[in-house]
Structures are given as structure tokens and as C-alpha cells.
Write a protein that holds these residues in place. Structure first.
Motif, PDB file in Angstrom:
ATOM      1  N   ILE A  33       0.837  -1.207   0.000  1.00  0.00           N
ATOM      2  CA  ILE A  33       0.000   0.000   0.000  1.00  0.00           C
ATOM      3  C   ILE A  33       0.867   1.251   0.000  1.00  0.00           C
ATOM      4  CG2 ILE A  33      -1.974  -1.084   1.113  1.00  0.00           C
ATOM      5  CD1 ILE A  33      -1.093   0.299   3.723  1.00  0.00           C
ATOM      6  N   GLN A  34       0.278   2.290  -0.556  1.00  0.00           N
ATOM      7  CA  GLN A  34       0.873   3.621  -0.536  1.00  0.00           C
ATOM      8  C   GLN A  34      -0.241   4.588  -0.140  1.00  0.00           C
ATOM      9  OE1 GLN A  34       2.257   4.842  -4.377  1.00  0.00           O
ATOM     10  NE2 GLN A  34       3.164   6.733  -3.618  1.00  0.00           N
ATOM     11  N   VAL A  35       0.039   5.476   0.795  1.00  0.00           N
ATOM     12  CA  VAL A  35      -0.952   6.448   1.250  1.00  0.00           C
ATOM     13  C   VAL A  35      -0.849   7.689   0.364  1.00  0.00           C
ATOM     14  CG1 VAL A  35      -1.742   7.865   3.175  1.00  0.00           C
ATOM     15  CG2 VAL A  35      -0.822   5.576   3.601  1.00  0.00           C
ATOM     16  N   LEU A  36      -2.004   8.109  -0.196  1.00  0.00           N
ATOM     17  CA  LEU A  36      -2.069   9.280  -1.073  1.00  0.00           C
ATOM     18  C   LEU A  36      -3.069  10.290  -0.523  1.00  0.00           C
ATOM     19  CD1 LEU A  36      -2.367   7.365  -4.482  1.00  0.00           C
ATOM     20  CD2 LEU A  36      -0.276   8.245  -3.441  1.00  0.00           C
ATOM     21  N   ASP A  37      -3.044  11.504  -1.034  1.00  0.00           N
ATOM     22  CA  ASP A  37      -4.028  12.538  -0.711  1.00  0.00           C
ATOM     23  C   ASP A  37      -4.160  12.758   0.798  1.00  0.00           C
ATOM     24  OD1 ASP A  37      -4.578  12.676  -3.469  1.00  0.00           O
ATOM     25  OD2 ASP A  37      -6.159  11.170  -3.293  1.00  0.00           O
ATOM     26  N   ASN A  38      -3.029  12.856   1.485  1.00  0.00           N
ATOM     27  CA  ASN A  38      -3.035  13.072   2.941  1.00  0.00           C
ATOM     28  C   ASN A  38      -3.865  12.029   3.684  1.00  0.00           C
ATOM     29  OD1 ASN A  38      -1.368  15.355   2.854  1.00  0.00           O
ATOM     30  ND2 ASN A  38      -3.105  16.665   2.343  1.00  0.00           N
ATOM     31  N   GLY A  39      -3.836  10.793   3.206  1.00  0.00           N
ATOM     32  CA  GLY A  39      -4.530   9.701   3.874  1.00  0.00           C
ATOM     33  C   GLY A  39      -5.930   9.430   3.361  1.00  0.00           C
ATOM     34  N   ALA A  40      -6.403  10.202   2.392  1.00  0.00           N
ATOM     35  CA  ALA A  40      -7.758   9.995   1.866  1.00  0.00           C
ATOM     36  C   ALA A  40      -7.844   8.811   0.909  1.00  0.00           C
ATOM     37  CB  ALA A  40      -8.250  11.257   1.154  1.00  0.00           C
ATOM     38  N   THR A  41      -6.703   8.390   0.356  1.00  0.00           N
ATOM     39  CA  THR A  41      -6.684   7.298  -0.615  1.00  0.00           C
ATOM     40  C   THR A  41      -5.549   6.336  -0.291  1.00  0.00           C
ATOM     41  OG1 THR A  41      -7.531   8.770  -2.345  1.00  0.00           O
ATOM     42  CG2 THR A  41      -6.500   6.725  -3.081  1.00  0.00           C
ATOM     43  N   LEU A  42      -5.843   5.044  -0.399  1.00  0.00           N
ATOM     44  CA  LEU A  42      -4.809   4.007  -0.318  1.00  0.00           C
ATOM     45  C   LEU A  42      -4.636   3.430  -1.717  1.00  0.00           C
ATOM     46  CD1 LEU A  42      -5.694   1.885   2.845  1.00  0.00           C
ATOM     47  CD2 LEU A  42      -3.863   3.551   2.590  1.00  0.00           C
ATOM     48  N   ARG A  43      -3.427   3.433  -2.222  1.00  0.00           N
ATOM     49  CA  ARG A  43      -3.152   2.791  -3.510  1.00  0.00           C
ATOM     50  C   ARG A  43      -2.670   1.376  -3.225  1.00  0.00           C
ATOM     51  NH1 ARG A  43      -0.555   6.100  -7.930  1.00  0.00           N
ATOM     52  NH2 ARG A  43      -2.775   6.550  -8.167  1.00  0.00           N
ATOM     53  N   LEU A  44      -3.461   0.398  -3.644  1.00  0.00           N
ATOM     54  CA  LEU A  44      -3.096  -1.011  -3.511  1.00  0.00           C
ATOM     55  C   LEU A  44      -2.346  -1.406  -4.777  1.00  0.00           C
ATOM     56  CD1 LEU A  44      -6.573  -2.376  -2.314  1.00  0.00           C
ATOM     57  CD2 LEU A  44      -4.744  -1.385  -0.934  1.00  0.00           C
ATOM     58  N   THR A  45      -1.185  -2.026  -4.622  1.00  0.00           N
ATOM     59  CA  THR A  45      -0.353  -2.425  -5.757  1.00  0.00           C
ATOM     60  C   THR A  45       0.123  -3.854  -5.540  1.00  0.00           C
ATOM     61  OG1 THR A  45       0.418  -0.140  -5.965  1.00  0.00           O
ATOM     62  CG2 THR A  45       1.687  -1.807  -7.122  1.00  0.00           C
ATOM     63  N   TRP A  46       0.170  -4.638  -6.621  1.00  0.00           N
ATOM     64  CA  TRP A  46       0.627  -6.022  -6.549  1.00  0.00           C
ATOM     65  C   TRP A  46       1.272  -6.392  -7.872  1.00  0.00           C
ATOM     66  CZ3 TRP A  46      -4.301  -4.226  -6.628  1.00  0.00           C
ATOM     67  CH2 TRP A  46      -5.069  -4.516  -7.736  1.00  0.00           C
ATOM     68  N   ASP A  47       2.043  -7.472  -7.875  1.00  0.00           N
ATOM     69  CA  ASP A  47       2.650  -7.983  -9.102  1.00  0.00           C
ATOM     70  C   ASP A  47       1.611  -8.770  -9.890  1.00  0.00           C
ATOM     71  OD1 ASP A  47       5.147  -6.928  -8.532  1.00  0.00           O
ATOM     72  OD2 ASP A  47       5.834  -8.738  -7.506  1.00  0.00           O
ATOM     73  N   GLU A  48       1.762  -8.772 -11.208  1.00  0.00           N
ATOM     74  CA  GLU A  48       0.857  -9.523 -12.073  1.00  0.00           C
ATOM     75  C   GLU A  48       0.926 -11.012 -11.718  1.00  0.00           C
ATOM     76  OE1 GLU A  48       0.356 -10.344 -16.846  1.00  0.00           O
ATOM     77  OE2 GLU A  48       1.363  -8.518 -16.185  1.00  0.00           O
ATOM     78  N   VAL A  49      -0.224 -11.644 -11.600  1.00  0.00           N
ATOM     79  CA  VAL A  49      -0.307 -13.067 -11.272  1.00  0.00           C
ATOM     80  C   VAL A  49      -0.375 -13.869 -12.572  1.00  0.00           C
ATOM     81  CG1 VAL A  49      -1.722 -14.855 -10.174  1.00  0.00           C
ATOM     82  CG2 VAL A  49      -1.410 -12.635  -9.053  1.00  0.00           C
ATOM     83  N   THR A  50       0.514 -14.831 -12.722  1.00  0.00           N
ATOM     84  CA  THR A  50       0.553 -15.684 -13.912  1.00  0.00           C
ATOM     85  C   THR A  50      -0.767 -16.425 -14.062  1.00  0.00           C
ATOM     86  OG1 THR A  50       2.927 -15.987 -13.615  1.00  0.00           O
ATOM     87  CG2 THR A  50       1.806 -17.588 -15.026  1.00  0.00           C
ATOM     88  N   ASP A  51      -1.292 -16.477 -15.272  1.00  0.00           N
ATOM     89  CA  ASP A  51      -2.530 -17.177 -15.647  1.00  0.00           C
ATOM     90  C   ASP A  51      -3.802 -16.483 -15.171  1.00  0.00           C
ATOM     91  OD1 ASP A  51      -1.173 -19.245 -17.017  1.00  0.00           O
ATOM     92  OD2 ASP A  51      -0.932 -20.382 -15.172  1.00  0.00           O
ATOM     93  N   ALA A  52      -3.703 -15.328 -14.531  1.00  0.00           N
ATOM     94  CA  ALA A  52      -4.909 -14.629 -14.061  1.00  0.00           C
ATOM     95  C   ALA A  52      -5.593 -13.917 -15.224  1.00  0.00           C
ATOM     96  CB  ALA A  52      -4.554 -13.618 -12.978  1.00  0.00           C
ATOM     97  N   ASP A  53      -6.931 -13.879 -15.162  1.00  0.00           N
ATOM     98  CA  ASP A  53      -7.719 -13.077 -16.109  1.00  0.00           C
ATOM     99  C   ASP A  53      -7.923 -11.666 -15.557  1.00  0.00           C
ATOM    100  OD1 ASP A  53      -8.027 -15.285 -17.790  1.00  0.00           O
ATOM    101  OD2 ASP A  53      -9.957 -15.857 -16.900  1.00  0.00           O
ATOM    102  N   GLY A  54      -7.829 -11.524 -14.247  1.00  0.00           N
ATOM    103  CA  GLY A  54      -8.044 -10.234 -13.602  1.00  0.00           C
ATOM    104  C   GLY A  54      -8.022 -10.381 -12.103  1.00  0.00           C
ATOM    105  N   TYR A  55      -8.591  -9.381 -11.425  1.00  0.00           N
ATOM    106  CA  TYR A  55      -8.505  -9.333  -9.968  1.00  0.00           C
ATOM    107  C   TYR A  55      -9.831  -8.872  -9.374  1.00  0.00           C
ATOM    108  CZ  TYR A  55      -3.725  -9.507 -11.486  1.00  0.00           C
ATOM    109  OH  TYR A  55      -2.576  -9.889 -12.119  1.00  0.00           O
ATOM    110  N   TYR A  56     -10.136  -9.374  -8.179  1.00  0.00           N
ATOM    111  CA  TYR A  56     -11.298  -8.937  -7.419  1.00  0.00           C
ATOM    112  C   TYR A  56     -10.809  -8.075  -6.258  1.00  0.00           C
ATOM    113  CZ  TYR A  56     -14.026 -12.654  -9.722  1.00  0.00           C
ATOM    114  OH  TYR A  56     -14.653 -13.460 -10.635  1.00  0.00           O
ATOM    115  N   ILE A  57     -11.538  -6.989  -5.996  1.00  0.00           N
ATOM    116  CA  ILE A  57     -11.243  -6.108  -4.867  1.00  0.00           C
ATOM    117  C   ILE A  57     -12.417  -6.206  -3.897  1.00  0.00           C
ATOM    118  CG2 ILE A  57     -10.669  -3.765  -4.134  1.00  0.00           C
ATOM    119  CD1 ILE A  57      -8.695  -4.973  -6.218  1.00  0.00           C
TER     120      ILE A  57
END
Length: 103
Positions: A33-57
């Protein structure tokens, strides 16, 4: 008799090619995670998963977004929550979730 044997072999070959799907085991995304906008937003980041079609949040256990591109590996979370989770999916298969505790 030869005709029945030939048909049996052809049918067996067809079943092997059509009936067998490769089993996919998806790795759990490793979310940072990275905190943005003085704590108003969390940027979630991850490495691409092999064989994945996408991601659920998930936010507090509820699916809130689906990312339909396996190459998109960030999500800006701007809603208050106690827990964010990210999982990878491929067809009907879903990985375990990586959890970000926001308490």
C-alpha cells in the motif's frame, strides 16, 4: 470390426483433447500500500499473477470492484474500510486473498 476399432480410437483421441482442461493454480497477489491525498486514498499495488484473467477487490468482505485486465495491478481505494482484500481470478477459479488491515 476394423471400422469399430477405428471409430473407438478416434473417439478416445477426441475425448483426450476436448475433455481435459489444464488445472490452474493461482498465486495469491502480494499487495503493498501507498498512502495518497493526505490519507484519503490508499493505492493497492501487486505484481501480475501468472494465468490470471483479472482481480477482485473486496472492502470489508464485500466485492466492490472487478479488474478485467491481468496487466492492471493497482487500485485506488478511497472509501473508508477496516479491511481491503485482493484476489486473482481465472474463469471460475479464484486465489486466496491478500488482506490489508486498515484499522
Amino acid at each position: 470390426m476394423k471400422r469399430i476399432l477405428g471409430l473407438s480410437i478416434a473417439l478416445a483421441a477426441l475425448l483426450v483433447f476436448v475433455g481435459c482442461e489444464e488445472e490452474i493454480t493461482l498465486v495469491t497477489p502480494d499487495v503493498t500500500i501507498q498512502v495518497l491525498d493526505n490519507g484519503a486514498t490508499l493505492r493497492l499495488t501487486w505484481d501480475e499473477v501468472t494465468d490470471a484473467d483479472g482481480y477482485y477487490i473486496y472492502r470489508d468482505g464485500v466485492l466492490v470492484d472487478t479488474i478485467d485486465e491481468a496487466t492492471t495491478t493497482t487500485y485506488d481505494a478511497d472509501e473508508p474500510a477496516q479491511l481491503y482484500e485482493v484476489s486473482a481470478f481465472a474463469g471460475e477459479d479464484e486465489s486466496a486473498t491478500d488482506q490489508i488491515d486498515c484499522e
